[in-house]
Structure formats: C-alpha cells, structure tokens
Design an enzyme around this catalytic site. Structure first.
Site, PDB file in Angstrom:
ATOM      1  N   ASP A  59     -80.783 -27.280   8.669  1.00  0.00           N
ATOM      2  CA  ASP A  59     -79.708 -28.260   8.493  1.00  0.00           C
ATOM      3  C   ASP A  59     -79.508 -29.013   9.807  1.00  0.00           C
ATOM      4  O   ASP A  59     -79.157 -28.410  10.827  1.00  0.00           O
ATOM      5  CB  ASP A  59     -78.417 -27.532   8.082  1.00  0.00           C
ATOM      6  CG  ASP A  59     -77.263 -28.501   7.886  1.00  0.00           C
ATOM      7  OD1 ASP A  59     -77.443 -29.473   7.137  1.00  0.00           O
ATOM      8  OD2 ASP A  59     -76.201 -28.292   8.479  1.00  0.00           O
ATOM      9  N   THR A  93     -80.029 -34.987   8.870  1.00  0.00           N
ATOM     10  CA  THR A  93     -81.322 -35.115   9.561  1.00  0.00           C
ATOM     11  C   THR A  93     -81.844 -36.542   9.411  1.00  0.00           C
ATOM     12  O   THR A  93     -82.313 -37.142  10.376  1.00  0.00           O
ATOM     13  CB  THR A  93     -82.340 -34.115   8.984  1.00  0.00           C
ATOM     14  OG1 THR A  93     -81.766 -32.809   8.986  1.00  0.00           O
ATOM     15  CG2 THR A  93     -83.613 -34.097   9.791  1.00  0.00           C
ATOM     16  N   ASP A 385     -73.591 -28.270   1.271  1.00  0.00           N
ATOM     17  CA  ASP A 385     -74.137 -29.634   1.285  1.00  0.00           C
ATOM     18  C   ASP A 385     -74.202 -30.204  -0.130  1.00  0.00           C
ATOM     19  O   ASP A 385     -73.803 -31.341  -0.380  1.00  0.00           O
ATOM     20  CB  ASP A 385     -75.548 -29.642   1.900  1.00  0.00           C
ATOM     21  CG  ASP A 385     -75.512 -29.533   3.416  1.00  0.00           C
ATOM     22  OD1 ASP A 385     -74.405 -29.467   3.967  1.00  0.00           O
ATOM     23  OD2 ASP A 385     -76.582 -29.512   4.044  1.00  0.00           O
TER      24      ASP A 385
END
Length: 524
Positions: A59, A93, A385
């Site tokens: 993550d 990311t 998430d």
C-alpha cells in the site's frame, strides 16, 4: 559579487541546483513505490528499528508514511499520497508514480532549454484535455440497481486485485459490497467495524450484521439478553481507592479504617443503585468494575461488561443509539442504547460479545482471519481501501475502465489536443501524454511482460477505435476491460490526475530552496 545574508548554518540552493535536488528527491520516491503498482506488484517489508515491529505491505500510503524523508519535494509526494488516501482511499501509489513520471519528463524538457513556466502551461492544457476525455468515457448505472451492484463488485475486485486479498478477491469483493450497501448511501465507515483474529485462513473471514465487541461478559452475569436496554458509561467503579490523587489517610485504629472502607462501600452501593434506577438490563463501562459493584449489578439481573476500550465504547453508543454517561443523578436525561439481542460468541479461541438488531440498522462487523499478524493487518488495509472506494462510488456513481485503459485513452486525447497547440508548449503537452503511458508500462514491467510490445499494441488498439482495450495482466495480452470487468471509480482516476499534475507543477516552479538555521538546544 556574492554576499552572505543568511545566518551561520542557513543554506540556500539556487536555480539548477534547487531544481535538480527537487527532481532527484521526487523521482526517488516514485521509484521506491513503482514496483508495488498493479495486480502483480511486489511487497515491501517495513521494519521499525526501535520496536522491531514488521509490516509487510504494498500500500503506497502506508509505505510513504513509514519512511523518514529529508527532501522537500519528496515530502510533497508523500502529502499528495496521504490526501489521495483521505479523499478516495485508494490510488495512493498511482498518484505518486504519475507525479514522478511528470517530473521525469519535465527534467528532460528543462535539459532542452524549455522554460519551467512553458512546461507548466503545457501540462495545464494536457490536464484539461485528459480530464475531459476521462469524463466522456465515464458511464453511470445509478438508475439500474442490478447493474450498479455489478459495477461496485467489479470496482472492489479491481481494487483488491493489487492487494494481499487478490487470491480470494471475489469473496472479499462481495463482502465489501454487502457492507457498503448496508450504509444506504452514507460514507461514514464508522458503522463498519473490522475485528482482526489470527488463526484459520483468509476465507474464514465473514460479515456479520450488528456490532461485535472484543470483550467478555462478567463472571456471574447472564450470558444472553433479549430486548436489551444498554447504559454505556465512562465512570470509575473501583471501591478501594480514594479519588484524590496523592491523598493519604492517617487513622489511630483498625476500627477507623474499617469505618472508612464501609463508607466507601456505601458510597459505591448508592452509585450502583442510581445506575440500576435507569431501568437497564445491560451496563457497559469503559473503566474497570470491581467485584463488589459487579456482584450487586448481577444480583439485579444486569449484564455487566467492563473495560471496553474507548473506541469500542464510542462505536457501541453510536450503533445502539445511546449516549456515554458519566453521572447518574438524572435518569430522565440519559439516552439509553437498545438492541434485540446480546450474546457471547466464539471466534477461534476467543470469546466476543455480539449485539444484534441494533438501532443503527446499517451497522455491521467484518471478522478478519489469517495465518499471521502481518497477513491480517495487510488484509485490513486492503479491505479498508476497498470499502473507502466503494463508499465514495455510492455518492459519485460514475465508473471508468482500469487496466491502463483510462490512461491510454487520456494519452490519445492529449496527443490529439497537442496538434492544435503552437510553440514549445506542444512539446510539454506531448510529454504529459508520455507520462500517462508510463502507468500501463509499469503495470506490464511489474508482471514481467514485454512492456514495449504491449503498450505500443495497446496504443494502436485505441487509435483503431477499441476504446475499452486494456492490459490483461493474467494472460499478458491486450483485451476488452469491459468484458473482463476491470472497472475503477471515476472519482479515483480524476483525483489521481488532478493531484499528480498539481504537485508536479508546484515542484517544477521551484528555483530556490532555503533551509533555516537549526534551532540551538540550550544546555540545562
């Protein structure tokens, strides 16, 4: 003639040096998280030197929050990653990698003697064209509940495919969609509690309606209670302590000491009577409850739960519709919590308390199982998430295609727009398109495929009119993302492009870095 106008240890970096320092720091951060991108991304081990704790994660936000940075531009990338995490919950990311790629392109343009302001103008033109193309490509199925649920399921699968839960993504995607749809359009994830229990395997995890508290019921209390009236409290229930810190008592005989103890017990008995006068049959306290008050409460048939942590008490009061009480003189002003059933359940080897039929009907609990603490922690981050993205998608219902499809679509739109741009700005616009194409390139590289071949074929497919073409990461080919169900939230993709382009613009415009004199610590 140069002149020192700053303090002794203050430093200044100018023009090229400042820009180079900014670019180097930002590119280093981008390269650090680049290998974690996509369904075939690699993990990083984060080890604390002070405590020795280990985190295994891919993550982006977790990785970047855990590292200490000295470079100013690198910190900006960490900040946009954090904002992405707070705003949407996923894409941390992607936003970092895209910003780094935009800066990599800008570095080449500056080497070609193109002014930073010209680059910024070009990037702005490209950003507008990209977002316009993304908006046109977005579809909205909010009016068709069955199709919208399918969209949510596909978004959850796409989000989880790059996480530790990718092997069981269908199972967990379904679980996440069920939990979010219970919220009935709310984005408040407080109603979804996640409990982690080591043991078993990942697919032993399950979703349970109601609220589960990770505590045990007191020894002589009833272990099951129907039509519960719950008083949630944060009050001291210890009888043998004087409540003034540092106070001392001096007595001249043991009889006086016994009198003091008796007075304390009477005081506690009166407090318990006041609690029982609320007409409750379940008492939950954040602090400890000693044996004496516990025995009086259980004699009255009241279920006692002690030492519930603060987060547990807060969430329990929220889902049962009660309020946390500290004083008990006015029962008419205290709002009690209600639920249909309280019972003790066993997960693995641990006893937990389950509250069913709570006032907040949307409340539910996900119990996560896994073989190690690291696995369960990463599973929680992955699920969080997915839940965050889904809860945002329920509000902003438009969806776009994933697998590098949206990036290539935006890249092609920017290429078209660049033909109408005059001057050096056109080169900057094309550089933005090239940076966007780096996302599918990195996805392919991380999977061990030939990225040069795949990305050029993907680009050709888009120019031939296959607007749903993307990378099939399992087969290593170009395929229709619509058929594969690789779907992402429009809000997520839009936020990635906005945040990355704004951060890149900010760093490109830097021409001076001033570091203040370190603060001197006076000797004591």
């Amino acid at each position: 003639m140069s002149m020192q106008i700053f303090g002794n240890e203050a430093t200044e970096e100018k023009a090229e040096n400042a820009r180079l320092a900014s670019f180097v720091g930002a590119l280093a951060v981008g390269d650090l998280v680049k290998s974690t991108l996509g369904p075939k991304g690699m993990n990083k081990i984060l080890q604390s030197t002070s405590t020795g704790d280990i985190n295994v994660t891919n993550d982006g936000s977790t990785i970047l929050k855990s590292i200490q940075l000295d470079n100013a531009a690198a910190k900006i990338l960490v900040n946009i990653s954090k904002v992405q995490d707070d705003e949407v919950g996923d894409g941390t990311t992607s936003v970092c990698v895209l910003a780094a790629e935009l800066l990599r392109e800008a570095e080449k343009l500056i080497a070609m003697r193109i002014h930073p302001q010209t680059i910024v103008e070009g990037y702005r033109i490209a950003s507008v064209a990209a977002l316009d193309a993304l908006q046109k490509a977005a579809v909205d199925h909010a009016s068709d509940p069955a199709q919208f649920r399918e969209d949510l399921f596909n978004i959850a699968r796409t989000t989880l495919s790059s996480k530790v839960l990718s092997q069981d993504k269908d199972y967990f995607a379904n679980l996440a969609v069920e939990a979010v749809l219970r919220l009935k359009g709310s984005t408040d994830l407080e109603h979804i509690q996640i409990i982690k229990k080591v043991g078993g395997k990942l697919t032993d995890s399950y979703l349970d309606e109601g609220f589960i508290l990770d505590k045990t019921i007191a020894v002589n209390s009833p272990k099951r209670m129907e039509n519960a009236k719950i008083l949630v409290a944060n009050t001291s229930m210890d009888t043998d302590k004087i409540k003034v810190f540092g106070a001392r008592l001096k007595v001249d005989s043991t009889g006086k000491l016994a009198e003091l103890e008796r007075a304390e017990r009477e005081k506690m008995k009166a407090k318990v009577e006041a609690i029982a006068a609320h007409g409750i049959n379940c008492f939950v306290n954040r602090q400890l409850i000693y044996n004496y008050p516990e025995s009086i409460l259980t004699e009255k048939g009241i279920m006692v739960i002690e030492h519930a942590d603060f987060e547990g008490v807060e969430r329990l009061s929220l889902v049962t519709g009660g309020e946390i009480a500290s004083t008990f003189d006015r029962p008419d002003l205290v709002k009690l919590g209600r639920c249909d059933l309280i019972e003790e359940i066993i997960v693995g080897e641990d006893k937990l308390i389950k509250f069913s039929g709570v006032a907040a009907g949307e409340a539910c609990t996900v119990v996560l199982r896994g073989s190690t603490h690291q696995m369960v922690d990463e599973a929680e981050r992955s699920l969080h998430d997915a839940l965050s993205v889904l809860s945002q998608t329920v509000k902003e219902t438009r969806v776009v295609l994933g697998g590098g499809c949206s990036e290539m679509l935006m890249s092609c739109a920017i290429d078209e727009a660049s033909r109408k741009v005059k001057g050096k700005k056109a080169i900057a616009v094309q550089s933005f398109a090239h940076a966007l194409r780096q996302i599918p390139t990195i996805l392919a590289d991380n999977a061990g495929y030939d990225s040069s071949d795949l990305v050029t074929r993907l680009r050709a497919a888009h120019y031939e009119g296959q607007s749903d073409a993307g990378l099939d990461m399992n087969e290593g080919t170009i395929a229709s993302m619509k058929k594969l169900g690789v779907t992402e939230s429009y809000k997520l993709k839009r936020q990635v492009v906005l945040s990355a382009s704004e951060a890149a613009e900010m760093i490109i415009r830097v021409d001076d870095i001033l570091r203040a004199t370190p603060r001197k610590r006076e000797a004591v």
